[in-house]
Design a protein around this motif. Structure first.
Motif, PDB file in Angstrom:
ATOM      1  N   PHE A   3       0.814  -1.208   0.000  1.00  0.00           N
ATOM      2  CA  PHE A   3       0.000   0.000   0.000  1.00  0.00           C
ATOM      3  C   PHE A   3       0.845   1.254   0.000  1.00  0.00           C
ATOM      4  O   PHE A   3       0.425   2.291  -0.474  1.00  0.00           O
ATOM      5  CB  PHE A   3      -0.926  -0.022   1.227  1.00  0.00           C
ATOM      6  CG  PHE A   3      -2.240   0.627   0.957  1.00  0.00           C
ATOM      7  CD1 PHE A   3      -3.282  -0.090   0.449  1.00  0.00           C
ATOM      8  CD2 PHE A   3      -2.398   1.981   1.193  1.00  0.00           C
ATOM      9  CE1 PHE A   3      -4.483   0.529   0.193  1.00  0.00           C
ATOM     10  CE2 PHE A   3      -3.593   2.594   0.938  1.00  0.00           C
ATOM     11  CZ  PHE A   3      -4.635   1.854   0.437  1.00  0.00           C
ATOM     12  N   VAL A  68      -2.967 -10.555  -1.635  1.00  0.00           N
ATOM     13  CA  VAL A  68      -3.554  -9.389  -0.969  1.00  0.00           C
ATOM     14  C   VAL A  68      -2.747  -8.135  -1.280  1.00  0.00           C
ATOM     15  O   VAL A  68      -3.303  -7.057  -1.513  1.00  0.00           O
ATOM     16  CB  VAL A  68      -3.619  -9.621   0.554  1.00  0.00           C
ATOM     17  CG1 VAL A  68      -4.098  -8.366   1.278  1.00  0.00           C
ATOM     18  CG2 VAL A  68      -4.536 -10.792   0.872  1.00  0.00           C
ATOM     19  N   LYS A  71      -3.644  -6.479  -4.480  1.00  0.00           N
ATOM     20  CA  LYS A  71      -4.890  -5.723  -4.373  1.00  0.00           C
ATOM     21  C   LYS A  71      -4.654  -4.382  -3.685  1.00  0.00           C
ATOM     22  O   LYS A  71      -5.255  -3.366  -4.053  1.00  0.00           O
ATOM     23  CB  LYS A  71      -5.925  -6.545  -3.606  1.00  0.00           C
ATOM     24  CG  LYS A  71      -6.327  -7.829  -4.327  1.00  0.00           C
ATOM     25  CD  LYS A  71      -7.241  -8.686  -3.468  1.00  0.00           C
ATOM     26  CE  LYS A  71      -7.574 -10.002  -4.169  1.00  0.00           C
ATOM     27  NZ  LYS A  71      -8.387 -10.896  -3.313  1.00  0.00           N
ATOM     28  N   LEU A  72      -3.776  -4.373  -2.693  1.00  0.00           N
ATOM     29  CA  LEU A  72      -3.469  -3.121  -2.014  1.00  0.00           C
ATOM     30  C   LEU A  72      -2.756  -2.144  -2.946  1.00  0.00           C
ATOM     31  O   LEU A  72      -2.948  -0.930  -2.852  1.00  0.00           O
ATOM     32  CB  LEU A  72      -2.614  -3.387  -0.782  1.00  0.00           C
ATOM     33  CG  LEU A  72      -3.295  -4.160   0.352  1.00  0.00           C
ATOM     34  CD1 LEU A  72      -2.314  -4.400   1.491  1.00  0.00           C
ATOM     35  CD2 LEU A  72      -4.522  -3.424   0.859  1.00  0.00           C
ATOM     36  N   GLU A  75      -5.447  -0.492  -4.890  1.00  0.00           N
ATOM     37  CA  GLU A  75      -6.225   0.433  -4.065  1.00  0.00           C
ATOM     38  C   GLU A  75      -5.435   1.701  -3.738  1.00  0.00           C
ATOM     39  O   GLU A  75      -6.024   2.768  -3.569  1.00  0.00           O
ATOM     40  CB  GLU A  75      -6.677  -0.267  -2.783  1.00  0.00           C
ATOM     41  CG  GLU A  75      -7.742  -1.332  -3.060  1.00  0.00           C
ATOM     42  CD  GLU A  75      -8.407  -1.829  -1.807  1.00  0.00           C
ATOM     43  OE1 GLU A  75      -8.064  -1.343  -0.700  1.00  0.00           O
ATOM     44  OE2 GLU A  75      -9.284  -2.708  -1.916  1.00  0.00           O
ATOM     45  N   SER A 141      -8.937  -6.548   1.260  1.00  0.00           N
ATOM     46  CA  SER A 141      -8.305  -5.232   1.270  1.00  0.00           C
ATOM     47  C   SER A 141      -9.317  -4.205   1.775  1.00  0.00           C
ATOM     48  O   SER A 141     -10.526  -4.447   1.773  1.00  0.00           O
ATOM     49  CB  SER A 141      -7.829  -4.877  -0.138  1.00  0.00           C
ATOM     50  OG  SER A 141      -8.903  -4.962  -1.051  1.00  0.00           O
TER      51      SER A 141
END
Length: 265
Positions: A3, A68, A71-72, A75, A141
């Motif tokens: 992220f 995961v 996906k972060l 995002e 997420s």
């Protein structure tokens, strides 16, 4: 990390949890009871609970989190776009998360942590992965969790970890901690934030934040930071609220959450 940087991947775990209260705050005031040798470790390690931890370099947890993290990454882009032009943001989930971050940024210190903990606890309904997805091991997420409006404890913990980072908390002061609930016999995840040298647990089961030294009836198993996931080298039993010890788990019986036997570690 996915992220916020290109550091090592996080890992995912199976966790069962709900929005309930652990117990009266008065019951959480006494010191912890640790296994032999842990008292010395607490003076040396900067991790929550003062215990040393070793990086996980392989296994099902690592593989699960790689998905995961991708996906972060997606995002992160969506949140940046929405933060730059909220009037044209097409994601209600992103706007909801950013609003929580804004409220957190408007506060300082413990009040910032408490605001984000409270807001995310209220924004997400407790729901198991099996009930929501028909699967027993799904780590969502933040935007997926906010879009559904529901999740289990690791979904709360991930959302808090991300929101706190966006609100300006240093990644050095953020963790996700996975513990074994020795009363319920299940794993539980919480976000953790360090403030003035003390680790506070941001738990979906309670609104009040509790210092790591005041946690009861849990055995710390894994910790996640900006660089990846680690296993605690020692897993002491934290003192029970009743003052009675729960029988210890043998060191070689600790299994990565989501695994069926120690051989899968």
């Amino acid at each position: 990390m996915g992220f916020f940087s290109h550091s090592h991947a996080w890992r995912a775990v199976i966790l069962a949890c709900g929005l309930t209260w652990i117990g009266p705050a008065a019951d959480l005031a006494a010191g912890t009871l640790m296994s032999p040798g842990a008292a010395g470790l607490i003076r040396k390690s900067a991790e929550p609970f003062g215990l040393f931890a070793s990086a996980l370099s392989w296994g099902a947890l690592r593989e699960k989190w790689l998905d995961v993290e991708r996906k972060l990454d997606d995002e992160r882009v969506q949140l940046a776009l929405c933060d730059g032009d909220r009037d044209r943001c097409a994601s209600p989930a992103a706007l909801q998360l950013l609003a929580i971050v804004d409220d957190g940024r408007a506060r300082e210190g413990r009040a910032r942590l408490g605001e984000i903990n409270r807001a995310i606890n209220l924004a997400i309904r407790p729901m198991s992965d099996l009930a929501q997805y028909g699967e027993v091991d799904v780590w969502s997420s933040p935007l997926v969790t906010f879009a559904h409006g529901a999740g289990d404890c690791e979904d709360y913990a991930i959302a808090k970890f991300v929101a706190l980072r966006l609100a300006g908390i240093s990644p050095d002061d953020l963790r996700i901690v996975i513990m074994r609930d020795t009363i319920r016999g299940e794993d539980h995840a919480v976000a953790a934030a360090r403030l003035d040298g003390h680790w506070l647990m941001l738990d979906n089961r309670r609104m009040a934040m509790v210092e790591d030294g005041d946690v009861r009836n849990y055995r710390p198993m894994f910790v996640i930071d900006q660089y990846g996931a680690m296993r605690y080298d020692e897993t002491p039993l934290l003192a029970s609220a009743t003052g009675q010890d729960v029988p210890p788990i043998a060191p070689n019986s600790a299994v990565q959450p989501g695994m069926t036997s120690p051989s899968n570690q």
